[in-house]
Design a protein around this motif. Structure first.
Motif, PDB file in Angstrom:
ATOM      1  N   ALA A  51       0.807  -1.397  -0.076  1.00 53.13           N
ATOM      2  CA  ALA A  51      -0.028  -0.151   0.012  1.00 53.13           C
ATOM      3  C   ALA A  51       0.904   1.352  -0.093  1.00 53.13           C
ATOM      4  O   ALA A  51       0.585   2.256  -0.976  1.00 53.13           O
ATOM      5  N   LEU A  52       1.912   1.244   1.117  1.00 55.61           N
ATOM      6  CA  LEU A  52       2.596   2.620   1.018  1.00 55.61           C
ATOM      7  C   LEU A  52       3.705   2.761  -0.031  1.00 55.61           C
ATOM      8  O   LEU A  52       3.719   3.969  -0.493  1.00 55.61           O
ATOM      9  N   THR A  53       3.944   1.656  -0.597  1.00 55.67           N
ATOM     10  CA  THR A  53       4.896   1.720  -1.692  1.00 55.67           C
ATOM     11  C   THR A  53       4.246   2.299  -3.152  1.00 55.67           C
ATOM     12  O   THR A  53       4.630   3.025  -3.720  1.00 55.67           O
ATOM     13  N   MET A  54       2.711   1.884  -3.080  1.00 57.01           N
ATOM     14  CA  MET A  54       1.944   2.419  -4.247  1.00 57.01           C
ATOM     15  C   MET A  54       1.604   3.748  -3.879  1.00 57.01           C
ATOM     16  O   MET A  54       1.638   4.467  -4.909  1.00 57.01           O
ATOM     17  N   LEU A  55       1.471   4.251  -2.945  1.00 53.91           N
ATOM     18  CA  LEU A  55       1.172   5.833  -2.697  1.00 53.91           C
ATOM     19  C   LEU A  55       2.385   6.559  -2.994  1.00 53.91           C
ATOM     20  O   LEU A  55       2.289   7.811  -3.405  1.00 53.91           O
ATOM     21  N   ALA A  56       3.394   6.028  -2.459  1.00 51.06           N
ATOM     22  CA  ALA A  56       4.679   6.702  -2.704  1.00 51.06           C
ATOM     23  C   ALA A  56       5.029   6.932  -4.048  1.00 51.06           C
ATOM     24  O   ALA A  56       5.580   7.843  -4.622  1.00 51.06           O
ATOM     25  N   ALA A  57       4.750   5.966  -4.933  1.00 49.19           N
ATOM     26  CA  ALA A  57       4.918   6.023  -6.403  1.00 49.19           C
ATOM     27  C   ALA A  57       4.019   6.920  -7.074  1.00 49.19           C
ATOM     28  O   ALA A  57       4.193   7.694  -7.922  1.00 49.19           O
ATOM     29  N   LEU A  58       2.612   7.003  -6.474  1.00 49.68           N
ATOM     30  CA  LEU A  58       1.752   8.064  -7.125  1.00 49.68           C
ATOM     31  C   LEU A  58       1.919   9.380  -6.598  1.00 49.68           C
ATOM     32  O   LEU A  58       1.462  10.484  -7.274  1.00 49.68           O
ATOM     33  N   ALA A  59       2.606   9.600  -5.412  1.00 49.84           N
ATOM     34  CA  ALA A  59       2.417  11.176  -4.942  1.00 49.84           C
ATOM     35  C   ALA A  59       2.968  12.320  -5.963  1.00 49.84           C
ATOM     36  O   ALA A  59       2.667  13.257  -6.302  1.00 49.84           O
ATOM     37  N   PRO A  60       4.105  11.832  -6.583  1.00 45.71           N
ATOM     38  CA  PRO A  60       4.950  12.857  -7.453  1.00 45.71           C
ATOM     39  C   PRO A  60       4.098  12.676  -8.738  1.00 45.71           C
ATOM     40  O   PRO A  60       4.341  13.437  -9.706  1.00 45.71           O
ATOM     41  N   ALA A  61       3.594  11.591  -9.161  1.00 42.11           N
ATOM     42  CA  ALA A  61       3.011  11.274 -10.417  1.00 42.11           C
ATOM     43  C   ALA A  61       1.766  11.991 -10.622  1.00 42.11           C
ATOM     44  O   ALA A  61       1.144  12.115 -11.834  1.00 42.11           O
ATOM     45  N   THR A  62       0.990  12.252  -9.618  1.00 42.62           N
ATOM     46  CA  THR A  62      -0.223  13.012  -9.736  1.00 42.62           C
ATOM     47  C   THR A  62      -0.310  14.405  -9.182  1.00 42.62           C
ATOM     48  O   THR A  62       0.630  14.714  -8.289  1.00 42.62           O
ATOM     49  N   ASP A  63      -1.196  15.151  -9.292  1.00 43.04           N
ATOM     50  CA  ASP A  63      -1.221  16.481  -8.970  1.00 43.04           C
ATOM     51  C   ASP A  63      -2.289  17.069  -8.225  1.00 43.04           C
ATOM     52  O   ASP A  63      -1.989  18.020  -7.294  1.00 43.04           O
ATOM     53  N   ARG A  64      -3.434  16.627  -8.148  1.00 41.08           N
ATOM     54  CA  ARG A  64      -4.613  17.255  -7.221  1.00 41.08           C
ATOM     55  C   ARG A  64      -5.357  16.323  -6.558  1.00 41.08           C
ATOM     56  O   ARG A  64      -5.876  16.586  -5.344  1.00 41.08           O
ATOM     57  N   VAL A  65      -5.180  14.898  -7.048  1.00 37.91           N
ATOM     58  CA  VAL A  65      -6.099  13.934  -6.312  1.00 37.91           C
ATOM     59  C   VAL A  65      -5.607  13.674  -4.837  1.00 37.91           C
ATOM     60  O   VAL A  65      -4.293  13.619  -4.713  1.00 37.91           O
ATOM     61  N   ARG A  66      -6.665  13.409  -3.750  1.00 35.62           N
ATOM     62  CA  ARG A  66      -6.218  12.950  -2.578  1.00 35.62           C
ATOM     63  C   ARG A  66      -5.701  11.545  -2.836  1.00 35.62           C
ATOM     64  O   ARG A  66      -6.215  10.627  -3.553  1.00 35.62           O
ATOM     65  N   LEU A  67      -4.697  11.099  -2.046  1.00 38.12           N
ATOM     66  CA  LEU A  67      -4.246  10.066  -1.894  1.00 38.12           C
ATOM     67  C   LEU A  67      -4.680   9.132  -0.613  1.00 38.12           C
ATOM     68  O   LEU A  67      -4.405   9.801   0.518  1.00 38.12           O
TER      69      LEU A  67
END
Length: 335
Positions: A51-67
């Protein structure tokens, strides 16, 4: 009104040959077409992208969505290390993290993970609450923490989250004890009751308890975890959801529907089903798409995205102006 999607991080939700990096592509597609949040779930007993690996990958790849996590199981990680990871994701995302937590489901879906984590099943709810309290203390700069189960005489300086208070922390669960703990200690509520009336009564209990505890009733975000599928009709949707339920849980859909919120049918039927929960007070929907394979997930993502506007319109309706068992009429889904 926030409408988010649970990403298919578990291999049971993939077809053979699916590339795990396709989950990132699906997340970016969801952000692009209007979803407001991306959630991931957590397990040790089924293969998945952690789970946290997935969110770490998405943090810089996304702009506005809440994770978000739906739900994170803190007992699977050492508490100080988990606080550091969560603060890091919050910082990397610019403060877009929400952490929904749980203590694990009874039976074969929960107990084996405690064994693997080398922790006792007993007093698991107290351990969860103390772990969350430790996170908040660390983020606030505490140098020690003294709970009954979680104790540290000395704490090092901790990674600071983007927000001084840290990310909002929600609780899953709908037992009377869970409702009381949500009202007293948590920033949001993420249950999955099969009946919207149970959602309504649970939310009312949380708000009443929050007021008694000196918190504003609106201090707790009313969220909902629900499995959805838009199909040609309800029978077709149920057939596909039965396949999904057996692949993910090893149980038929009829059994899953007794313990979790499930909505399927045509676009209008799904909008009406979700509208019943919105009328009951839900304001952040976390939608799990009932499809196997990343291509099928993308197709469902597009179908459900057409409902975002109508559901937002539904949320603008004031349920206090109508009878408790009335659901507002929904406009046709936007295409």
């Amino acid at each position: 009104m926030d409408i988010g999607v649970l990403l298919p991080t578990g291999q049971a939700q993939w077809e053979p040959g699916d590339d795990p990096r396709g989950v990132v592509a699906l997340a970016l597609r969801a952000e692009r077409i209007g979803f407001s949040s991306l959630f991931v779930n957590d397990s040790l007993i089924s293969p998945r992208i952690e789970a946290l690996t997935m969110l770490a990958a998405l943090a810089p790849a996304t702009d506005r969505v809440r994770l978000g996590t739906g739900a994170l199981l803190p007992f699977m990680r050492r508490p100080v290390q988990a606080a550091q990871s969560l603060a890091s994701i919050d910082a990397l995302s610019g403060g877009r993290l929400t952490v929904a937590v749980g203590a694990g489901f009874p039976g074969r879906f929960g107990r084996p993970m405690y064994t693997l984590s080398e922790l006792p099943w007993e007093r698991r709810f107290q351990r969860l609450d103390e772990t969350v309290a430790l996170w908040r203390a660390l983020w606030a700069g505490a140098t020690s923490f003294q709970g009954e189960l979680v104790r540290f005489d000395e704490l090092p300086p901790a990674t600071k989250p983007f927000r001084a208070s840290g990310p909002p922390i929600w609780l899953g669960g709908a037992t009377p004890a869970a409702l009381a703990r949500t009202a007293k200690h948590y920033d949001g509520w993420l249950p999955y009751p099969p009946d919207p009336s149970d959602y309504r009564s649970g939310l009312a209990s949380i708000r009443e308890t929050a007021l008694r505890e000196g918190r504003p009733a609106e201090a707790v975000t009313p969220a909902l975890f629900v499995t959805v599928r838009v199909d040609t009709d309800e029978a077709a949707g149920r057939a596909q959801l039965d396949r999904y339920s057996r692949a993910n849980y090893g149980m038929p859909l009829d059994e899953l529907r007794t313990i979790q919120a499930v909505v399927t049918g045509t676009a209008d039927q799904v909008a009406a089903g979700l509208g019943a929960y919105i009328a009951a007070g839900a304001r952040h929907l976390v939608l799990r798409l009932g499809a196997i394979g990343l291509a099928a997930q993308a197709e469902q993502l597009d179908r459900v995205a057409a409902l975002i506007g109508p559901l937002a319109d539904c949320a603008a309706w004031d349920p206090s102006s109508a009878a408790p068992d009335r659901t507002p009429a929904l406009p046709a889904p936007r295409t």
